[in-house]
Scaffold this motif. Sequence first.
Motif, mmCIF file in Angstrom:
data_model
loop_
_atom_site.group_PDB
_atom_site.id
_atom_site.type_symbol
_atom_site.label_atom_id
_atom_site.label_comp_id
_atom_site.label_asym_id
_atom_site.label_seq_id
_atom_site.Cartn_x
_atom_site.Cartn_y
_atom_site.Cartn_z
ATOM 1 N N MET A 1 -5.217 -2.044 -0.368
ATOM 2 C CA MET A 1 -4.099 -1.150 -0.674
ATOM 3 C C MET A 1 -3.413 -0.687 0.602
ATOM 4 S SD MET A 1 -2.291 0.100 -2.997
ATOM 5 C CE MET A 1 -0.910 1.224 -2.944
ATOM 6 N N ASP B 1 -3.166 -2.313 3.399
ATOM 7 C CA ASP B 1 -2.345 -3.434 3.883
ATOM 8 C C ASP B 1 -1.022 -3.510 3.128
ATOM 9 O OD1 ASP B 1 -4.275 -4.084 5.717
ATOM 10 O OD2 ASP B 1 -5.181 -5.673 4.497
ATOM 11 N N ASP B 2 -1.064 -3.255 1.821
ATOM 12 C CA ASP B 2 0.184 -3.278 1.033
ATOM 13 C C ASP B 2 1.149 -2.191 1.515
ATOM 14 O OD1 ASP B 2 -0.772 -5.359 -0.443
ATOM 15 O OD2 ASP B 2 -1.443 -4.139 -2.143
ATOM 16 N N GLY C 1 2.640 -3.153 4.763
ATOM 17 C CA GLY C 1 3.655 -4.186 4.576
ATOM 18 C C GLY C 1 5.009 -3.609 4.183
ATOM 19 N N THR D 1 -4.221 4.635 -6.708
ATOM 20 C CA THR D 1 -3.919 3.243 -7.051
ATOM 21 C C THR D 1 -5.198 2.447 -7.274
ATOM 22 O OG1 THR D 1 -1.914 3.378 -5.716
ATOM 23 C CG2 THR D 1 -2.687 1.181 -6.305
#
Length: 476
Positions: A418, A420-421, A424, A469
């Motif tokens: 999560m 890393d998302d 990004g 999340t």
Amino acid sequence: MTEQTPAAADLRRRAVEHDLKAVESFERCDTDGALSQWAHGLNAAKDRLEADIADNGGMWKFPALFDLDGNLVAAKDVQTKFGWSWMLLDADGRPSGWFNPSKAENPDTARRNNAKKGYYVGAVLAPAYADLQGGSITSVTPVVIRKDGGYSADVTVVDNGLGSPAAEEQQEPPAAPALTVTREVRGTARWVHITGPAALESKAPAKAGAEARKWARELGATRAYRVSGGGDYRDGEFRYSVCYGFEGAPDPQDTPQRLPQGPAAPVEEQQAPDAPHGLETAPDGNGLRCSCGYADADGMADHLRAAGVLPEPVPMSDLWEIAGRGERVLLVAADSQAQAWELAAAQGVGRDYHHSATRLTAEQAEKVREEQQEGAPLTTEIASINYGRAVHPYDLLDDVMDDTGLNRADAHAAIHAMLDDIIGIDGEDAVILGRRTIRPESLISNPRDLDVYYWLTISDETAQMIRETVAATNPR
């Protein structure tokens, strides 16, 4: 004394920087920073040993095997499970046999016993370098290693046995070897140094401990405890140095204690005008002095800073950070670490394995105060990830495990997936607010090439987004 080379001067300057960092670590973190102090001490000793090698033209004296005619024998001195032994080599450099040298402490007796087997253990000069060796935190020590792997015909023979026959019976027996004990006060640290022949190395720890207890009685301290230490070998002799703390003793900078070493000349008489500055070993082999002649251990750091050899110390504040599991728990203003822990205990945070107290630099303290005044966003820290490796505990990990029922490894991986998302989308600089090593000493010395882990600082808002999340995508 051998003239100091530029390379050796630079190595000794680096050694002093390690010494100062160890002292600063002790001042900031007391014994909570013991690993960092240990690593700095080892690297200082390694740099000084490397400097000695540089002063000797990159060469060092090593034992070598000769036949009774004085010819160099192709053999390597190797350590086996039964002790040190000579591995004989054939013309292709492959093992062809063994020679076990005499273990007699009397050198003349050992020489006669070896001669009966057709060999003489002498010495050669060979290219060398310094490195750290040892199997654990208590056994790592600086050592000199041959660059040629243990044997080369291209060496300078120092002693091949010719001209030094075995002592005759009527000769007086050699004096029994002895250990030399000295004390040193280095900044705020007190050191005990033990030197002597390598055969007596096993007696050094007990000797150092006895000297520390004697020193404690002289200082009126309740006890002496070991902070860090190690040793090195030189020409068949060793030097074992231990830094001790003395509970209840006055500040060593106020009451310096040393073993008598003769009258000291005034500082202005010791210093040569216009002499270069740099740290070197004292002529008697005990302690250090500046190349200009300055030899006061208590004032050495200030002297080298005034000469421009060392940078100015980092200004420290009276603010202490109490951290647990990588996260800041409290900030307290205190004059010492002991007082910081007392103030923390009054707020319900005890001194235990999971908590540490670190003095902040003046710059760090100013930043903290600015954040508090500006109402900066609250943050949390999470451990970095190396897949397939151990997972360091942290609060967000515990929350995710409770919310989802995932095991530690899976919850840690889900958090970073999560994260890393989010990186990004928003960019790493906006998401990762800070980064610090979980084990700072691994950046100083990491001979086993262990993985380096970091505490990553993120905002509480980001942490809450990750928690919600991950919980939504991994319902119980």
